[in-house]
Design an enzyme around this catalytic site. Sequence first.
Site, PDB file in Angstrom:
ATOM      1  N   ASP A 372       0.541  -1.764   0.183  1.00  0.00           N
ATOM      2  CA  ASP A 372       0.038  -0.082   0.261  1.00  0.00           C
ATOM      3  C   ASP A 372       0.538   1.428   0.557  1.00  0.00           C
ATOM      4  O   ASP A 372       0.460   1.827  -0.618  1.00  0.00           O
ATOM      5  CB  ASP A 372      -0.783   0.230   1.183  1.00  0.00           C
ATOM      6  CG  ASP A 372      -1.843  -1.148   0.790  1.00  0.00           C
ATOM      7  OD1 ASP A 372      -2.360  -1.762  -0.030  1.00  0.00           O
ATOM      8  OD2 ASP A 372      -2.556  -1.729   1.938  1.00  0.00           O
ATOM      9  N   ALA A 490      -7.104   3.071   7.267  1.00  0.00           N
ATOM     10  CA  ALA A 490      -6.674   3.216   7.961  1.00  0.00           C
ATOM     11  C   ALA A 490      -6.501   4.063   8.904  1.00  0.00           C
ATOM     12  O   ALA A 490      -7.046   4.097   9.925  1.00  0.00           O
ATOM     13  CB  ALA A 490      -5.729   4.495   7.041  1.00  0.00           C
TER      14      ALA A 490
END
Length: 613
Positions: A372, A490
Amino acid sequence: IHDMAEELHAAAVMKSQASAEEEVRRKGLIPSRAKCFIVWGPPGVGKTTVCRKLSQKFGLVYIYTGELLRAHVKYATELGLRAAAFIEKDLPVPDELAVRVVMDRISQADCKANGFLLDGFPRSVTQNEALKVANVEILHTFVMHAPRDVLEKRIKHRRIDPFNGNVFNTKTNLPASLEVQERLVVSHEDFEKPTVQLSRFSEGSAAVFDLLEKGVVSVNANRDINDVFEDISLRIELAGIAPLKPSTSAQPLIDTSAGHDNLALIRCDGYVCERESVTRGGISFRGSATEQVMLVWNRRPSKVLLLVKKNAKELLPAVIEAGKYFAEKSISVVVEAFAQTELLANGVFLETFATTEKLQDEIDIVVCLGGDGLILHMSTLFRKAVPPTVSFNMGSLGFLTPFEFDNFHDVMDKIVEGPNTLSLRLRLLCKVVRQDKTVLEREFMALNDVVVDRGASPYLSNLECFCDGQFITSVQADGIIMATPTGSTAYSMSAGGSMVHPSVPAILFTPVCPHSLSFRPIVFPDSAKLEVRVADNARSHAWVSFDGKFRQQLKRGDSLFVEMSVYPMPTINKTDNTGDWFGSLDRAFNFNRRPSQKPLEAQKKDMKAADGG
């Protein structure tokens, strides 16, 4: 051992000149004269900084001998193993090895087409002769000089950013970003005392300087590095090398002229589907980020940007395999400069880029080999429109990387042929405005989130929050997170925010440890224009970061403006928006996994009776 190394070095030097000339002739360098500039001078004079800036301005290939040698040592190539014996003993690498790595580099197509800058070469008579044999046209040799005491101070305080190789000075040239300041390290060369470095340079410089007669330009480096850069730039322009033209990315997104529409988007709003031809790098939102989108190639992709996780030696075979695949498909490949250097050490040449300004106009598709973090890095390379992106999970979490590299050939065959479903992932356009409200200091793009926090201060942040110009509330907390649906899983999720499907047109507004019982996370529409201002009576300043990078200080009265960017991140789906998202939740978070409840005793009896038991 030291004596043996010195004997080995002496023996290598004796045959260096003959070996260097043989290497040049073996390479067949160079049918047409390659244009070359040499930037020469002692350690601490500023060669690396100037060369990097010149490469970006003119598109000249920057060749640093030390960097090439370190790549060979890192991958334990035949040449690297030989060079390591000298590097480990702090002995100069024999000319034969230095000539080989430089000749390999300048024989590549980009050096012949664009010209190149040499830093750290030549450093001996033999190396200089190798350039002559290679038919290199040296237009200018820029000899940078400064007083010895100035150089010693510069070397003592010199630091390098391991992320991109940029050089700074802790006394005179600190980076503005605190994030960059904290990761600066001492370079390998600077483990030696400044006096030793300068003495070593002086020992071999006199003989070489006498040979560098043609086009020698003396450059006073005892001044601001930007003034040095401008002086050398002027000389290069006078030598007939034009600066790169500014990007034309500000042109209209839809270009109906023949030959430019290399892909089409099929946009569906739930009722009607519409086909739209899009210029290379011209994918944008037309309104709210709610549409389902399918990618159809009007013509096959011709150029790919291949990105790989940095400092991941184990991924190099995958990069080489991907490069060979695209070569077989007649698709040209572009990589970042650090990857090009490491690939060259393994006998593979791929193009690179000096500046990111033209990437969106040249790249048809982006392929990421990493995790990511690499996707977030890729987002920073494209300030405006982003090409379609396919991501292979070769990192740790892999929430945004649905494809496995084991199936690389099959996956890319399907993607190149099309059609493919896309997720147009919302990005945030962020603007830092200082107290006087007249100067826009910087703009940033964020794919995950923007975080305003108190930093190292012991006091709570005191932030005034506005939406579309209307005051909402004052926040007294550790900070505020403004996240996209992509970033909802996140930091925002860790702070108590909701997980939001990537197709939902929204901006999340999540407080971090608010000193209040009633402040809960908010979800704004993607049309909202948010402002976070540090209160004039705040006890301390605040800090802001964008996808965890580019950390900036916000002083009292400074504002941060956040809104939806019209340029999304178009990621190619493995299945579709929903399938990929829930697949990531399951793979990365073991979403909602728990043992099933056992049935009640009465239910067991009913179940047995139903089964005839």
